[in-house]
Design an enzyme around this catalytic site. Structure first.
Site, PDB file in Angstrom:
ATOM      1  N   CYS A 113       0.819  -1.203   0.000  1.00 38.44           N
ATOM      2  CA  CYS A 113       0.000   0.000   0.000  1.00 38.44           C
ATOM      3  C   CYS A 113       0.860   1.264   0.000  1.00 38.44           C
ATOM      4  O   CYS A 113       1.582   1.528  -0.945  1.00 38.44           O
ATOM      5  CB  CYS A 113      -0.983  -0.053   1.171  1.00 38.44           C
ATOM      6  SG  CYS A 113      -2.412   1.019   0.996  1.00 38.44           S
ATOM      7  N   HIS A 114       0.818   2.063   1.056  1.00 33.50           N
ATOM      8  CA  HIS A 114       1.600   3.299   1.152  1.00 33.50           C
ATOM      9  C   HIS A 114       3.011   3.066   1.710  1.00 33.50           C
ATOM     10  O   HIS A 114       3.807   3.997   1.775  1.00 33.50           O
ATOM     11  CB  HIS A 114       0.872   4.322   2.035  1.00 33.50           C
ATOM     12  CG  HIS A 114      -0.340   4.908   1.390  1.00 33.50           C
ATOM     13  ND1 HIS A 114      -1.546   4.248   1.350  1.00 33.50           N
ATOM     14  CD2 HIS A 114      -0.538   6.089   0.760  1.00 33.50           C
ATOM     15  CE1 HIS A 114      -2.440   4.997   0.724  1.00 33.50           C
ATOM     16  NE2 HIS A 114      -1.854   6.120   0.349  1.00 33.50           N
TER      17      HIS A 114
END
Length: 184
Positions: A113-114
């Site tokens: 994800c991030h």
């Protein structure tokens, strides 16, 4: 799916607050089921507060801080996402050094994800292919990486295997790829 980590200790790095809970717990369970020993590492001792997107989730006990341990103590590293988690970690020099150390020692790293934000800060994406939450595409490209829109990307360019995924929907593929990387 890889099934034998044979007691390998795997670090999970998370900020005191803001980790996406499912991106911590599901890979953690996969490591345990494969015979690995996950350890929660943070920038401070005590407990971390996980989140289910924007809502508070559960809390989890920290095993050690980035100042008290290092990459030599682990077979690999998992970086869960959530927007706040890697955004905080990339501002803490000891956390960035902790992550960079896995690349310096050619140990496998998995980020979802991030989480690639901290990889960028650790100068670990240049010349590598990876994926992430789509909003990081420009950041990864500007850091010299090649952003790919796939469920999971395993990149062996560079000193170590780097496993990346886009979001919680990709966790089954992420888990399979990280277990394979850690079992090698």
């Amino acid at each position: 799916m890889a099934s034998d980590l044979d007691g390998s200790v795997i670090a999970f790095l998370a900020a005191p607050e803001g980790t996406e809970q499912v991106e911590l717990t599901e890979p953690w369970e996969a490591v345990e089921k494969a015979g690995g020993l996950p350890q929660l590492i943070s920038t401070s001792s005590g407990r971390i507060q996980a989140f289910n997107h924007l809502d508070k989730g559960d809390t989890f006990t920290v095993h050690a801080t980035v100042e008290d341990t290092g990459p030599d103590d682990f077979a690999g590293l998992v970086l869960p996402g959530g927007v706040a988690n890697p955004d905080f970690l990339r501002t803490v020099p000891s956390a960035v050094s902790f992550v960079k150390g896995f690349f310096d020692r050619a140990k496998p790293v998995a980020a979802i994800c991030h989480a690639p934000w901290i990889l960028i800060e650790a100068d670990a994406v240049s010349g590598r292919s990876l994926t992430s939450f789509p909003s990081l595409r420009t950041d990864i490209t500007n850091a010299g990486g090649e952003w790919v829109d796939e469920r999971v990307v395993v990149c062996s360019t560079g000193p170590n295997k780097l496993v990346t995924s886009r979001n919680p929907d990709d966790i089954p593929a992420f888990d399979e790829a990280l277990l394979s990387a850690f079992a090698e």
